[in-house]
Design an enzyme around this catalytic site. Structure first.
Site, PDB file in Angstrom:
ATOM      1  N   ARG A 310       0.828  -1.215   0.000  1.00 34.94           N
ATOM      2  CA  ARG A 310       0.000   0.000   0.000  1.00 34.94           C
ATOM      3  C   ARG A 310       0.857   1.256   0.000  1.00 34.94           C
ATOM      4  NH1 ARG A 310      -4.038  -3.044   4.123  1.00 34.94           N
ATOM      5  NH2 ARG A 310      -5.370  -3.972   2.513  1.00 34.94           N
ATOM      6  N   TYR A 454      -5.680  -0.698  -6.541  1.00 40.22           N
ATOM      7  CA  TYR A 454      -4.694  -1.672  -6.054  1.00 40.22           C
ATOM      8  C   TYR A 454      -4.689  -1.774  -4.533  1.00 40.22           C
ATOM      9  CZ  TYR A 454      -1.756  -2.800 -10.187  1.00 40.22           C
ATOM     10  OH  TYR A 454      -1.247  -3.278 -11.360  1.00 40.22           O
ATOM     11  N   GLU A 455      -4.402  -2.995  -4.063  1.00 42.75           N
ATOM     12  CA  GLU A 455      -4.166  -3.256  -2.638  1.00 42.75           C
ATOM     13  C   GLU A 455      -5.294  -2.762  -1.746  1.00 42.75           C
ATOM     14  OE1 GLU A 455      -1.843  -5.200  -2.251  1.00 42.75           O
ATOM     15  OE2 GLU A 455      -0.763  -4.915  -4.125  1.00 42.75           O
ATOM     16  N   GLY A 456      -6.518  -2.933  -2.198  1.00 40.10           N
ATOM     17  CA  GLY A 456      -7.679  -2.473  -1.457  1.00 40.10           C
ATOM     18  C   GLY A 456      -8.142  -1.135  -1.973  1.00 40.10           C
ATOM     19  N   GLN A 461      -9.806   1.579   2.176  1.00 40.42           N
ATOM     20  CA  GLN A 461      -8.737   2.224   2.938  1.00 40.42           C
ATOM     21  C   GLN A 461      -9.304   3.254   3.915  1.00 40.42           C
ATOM     22  OE1 GLN A 461      -5.476   1.249   2.677  1.00 40.42           O
ATOM     23  NE2 GLN A 461      -6.319  -0.313   1.328  1.00 40.42           N
TER      24      GLN A 461
END
Length: 610
Positions: A310, A454-456, A461
């Protein structure tokens, strides 16, 4: 100032040594060696490598993309040579521990280098970036033979790595995962299922890819149930390995089901992977019935990998937008159209460069103020992670870790949102010329869009920030951030030149305190919390960048007092910091006003009426 692909070498040196003062951190092992005599050659070498090797392939990767031929993914022309040059020069292992075969430099240096490289070619940089994260997970949670035989090949770049999480019907909600792990004799597992959106899932850069695959184990009754406790992390190689980690020459049961036709980052192979009885090994406990979500299972290593990714995602977003800004700023100085409103500013020609127009300057300053503040923020968070890992002081390790954890979703989500906005502004500066491929800024818009996903995705977030990171450790991260701001305000008070920034930061801190009260007021109303989360995250982001501009301003004025550095460079910092204070900080009140309305405006419309 040396620039390539939007790379300001002198700015990195200023941030590392004047703002973060890394060479004066004698409390951290190895940091006293990080003098400008060491760091400048590293930054300059990467800038040269990026300009000469990476940047020329950026448009090539976008134009050619990746192709699937007879079950094998082919990367764009030149990518293989560039990847091997990158690894051969040691860039992929710059911050890897010497115990694992790396150079052992701190993560803050790695962040600077990664931004420079990603600024030139973000698609290519995904391959070693993902590998680094997967390698660290294996080094932490793998078995001895994995550390002995697989990790060294990943450190060298001979093999790459992936993270296989997403499925056609399962993204963030891991309970819905369908991929299964069947226990086999000898501690192996058979992996069956389909994973999608797998970056670097297959390619021709190396002869093996190590997949880290999330899959469900059967419960005590042999059933596969919707329970996170049954999910574990497995090492599944593309090519079969024996128990010593050697290649057998046979393909494992992993095949490419397709290449995703993407909006951007086309030089990065994003694949559908089918696992059909693929042989894998469980990370962490080797017992099939061990609780999958326990710390010994490898799941914590996966979450650590994602947290690191992240931060890296935020850095790549900043880098992509920085490349667009550099192009749009250069274009605005050259493109002639209209006359300056002030006759004294008009040139002798028939038209003036468009940079004389206030609205063009607005767009350029919005880009610069965000990008330069965000770059400083990402470096600071990286330094906090170094402190967490290296400080001999337990209390300092805890505080640094809490701050880094709090700021990670801010760097990932707020910075990727604003970076996409910045790239769009770069296109707007170009006008119609920005919309066509020849000038390259439209590629930055397309490439940069993924970082919000990306990545959540960024909404996740925001929820993570509000529901987990803010209250974590009794609010240690938030309390520490507020203390940092209050201490900075004290330092800024000594500089009349920073009065606008100081006043704006003080008001921003008050706004942040009000924002922090909103989740508590929502209580158990999950809709209300979900409704305010994105606004709270945005407030955090605005204040965090103002905090960094305050630190930049103090450092710039101190350098001016010492007559150390280029006065024009340092005064420029004060001017851009004032722009953030006067034009961006007022948005906090807008976010607060929106958040106070709660969930009602969002939930009133029936689903059928959308």
């Amino acid at each position: 100032m040396a620039r390539s692909s939007g790379i300001p070498v002198d700015e990195f040196m200023f941030l590392l040594h004047d703002v973060l003062r890394i060479d004066r951190r004698g409390d951290l092992p190895g940091f006293a060696d990080l003098t400008p005599d060491l760091t400048r050659p590293i930054v300059e070498a990467m800038a040269e490598f990026a300009a000469g090797v990476l940047e020329p392939l950026n448009a090539v990767g976008d134009r050619h993309g990746c192709t699937l031929e007879n079950g094998v993914v082919r990367t764009p022309p030149g990518f293989g040579d560039a990847y091997h040059a990158y690894c051969g020069a040691g860039w992929n292992r710059l911050t890897v521990s010497p115990a694992l075969g790396g150079e052992g430099l701190p993560g803050v240096i790695g962040t600077a280098v990664n931004e420079i490289a990603s600024c030139a070619n973000p698609a290519l940089l995904l391959y070693p970036g993902l590998t680094r994260g997967a390698m660290h997970s294996i080094a932490r949670a793998g078995t001895d033979w994995m550390r002995a035989h697989i990790v060294p090949r990943m450190v060298s770049g001979a093999w790459t790595g992936t993270m296989c999480l997403t499925e056609p019907a399962c993204g963030t909600d891991l309970r819905l995962m369908a991929t299964r792990a069947t226990p086999l004799p000898g501690g192996r597992f058979g992996i069956d299922g389909t994973k999608i959106f797998i970056s670097g899932g297959d390619h021709d850069l190396t002869d093996n890819v190590i997949h880290l695959v999330l899959a469900k184990l059967p419960d005590g009754d042999g059933r596969y149930i919707d329970d996170l406790a049954t999910v574990a992390l497995f090492l599944v190689p593309k090519m079969e390995l024996d128990d010593e980690g050697r290649l057998t020459g046979r393909r494992n049961g992993v095949s490419v089901g397709g290449l995703e036709a993407k909006m951007g980052l086309k030089g990065s192979a994003t694949t559908v992977l089918n696992f059909d009885g693929a042989i894998g090994w469980k990370l962490g406990s080797t017992k099939a019935d061990a609780p999958a979500a326990s710390k010994s299972s490898g799941m914590s290593a996966m979450f650590d990998m994602m947290n690191g990714a992240r931060l890296g995602t935020g850095v790549q977003a900043i880098a992509t937008a920085a490349a667009a800004y550099a192009k749009s700023a250069a274009y605005a100085k050259e493109r002639l159209s209209g006359r300056a409103a002030d006759p004294a500013a008009r040139g002798s020609g028939r038209a003036d460069p468009i940079i004389v127009h206030p609205d063009v300057r607005r767009m350029l300053l919005k880009q610069a103020a965000f990008l330069e503040g965000a770059r400083a923020l990402a470096l600071w968070v990286s330094l906090l992670l170094d402190e967490q890992a290296l400080s001999p002081d337990a209390d300092r390790r805890a505080t640094a870790g809490a701050l880094a954890s709090l700021m990670t979703p801010v760097v990932k989500a707020y910075c990727s949102d604003k970076a996409f906005e910045a790239s769009n502004l770069a296109v707007q500066v170009y006008g119609g010329h920005g919309y066509i491929r020849d000038n390259g800024v439209e590629q930055q818009v397309r490439d940069g869009r993924i970082f919000q996903l990306y990545e959540g995705a960024n909404g996740i977030q925001a929820l993570d920030l509000v529901t987990r990171k803010v209250p974590a450790q009794g609010g240690l991260g938030v309390a520490s951030f507020i203390e940092e701001i209050e201490a900075l305000l004290g330092a800024m008070a000594a500089h009349q030149t920073l009065r606008h920034q100081s006043a704006a930061l003080a008001a921003g801190l008050a706004g942040l305190r009000r924002a922090l009260a909103l989740p508590a007021a929502a209580g158990e109303d999950r809709n209300a919390i979900g409704a305010i989360a994105s606004d709270v995250l945005a407030i955090f982001g605005i204040v965090a960048i103002a905090f960094m501009w305050g630190r930049i301003g103090v450092a710039a004025l101190e350098a001016l007092d010492r007559r150390d550095g280029d006065p024009a460079f340092l005064e420029r910092k004060i001017t851009i910091g004032n722009f953030w204070a006067l034009r961006e900080m007022p948005q906090i009140e807008t976010h607060l006003a929106a958040a106070r309305t709660g969930a009602a405006p969002l939930m009133a419309l029936a689903a059928v009426d959308f």
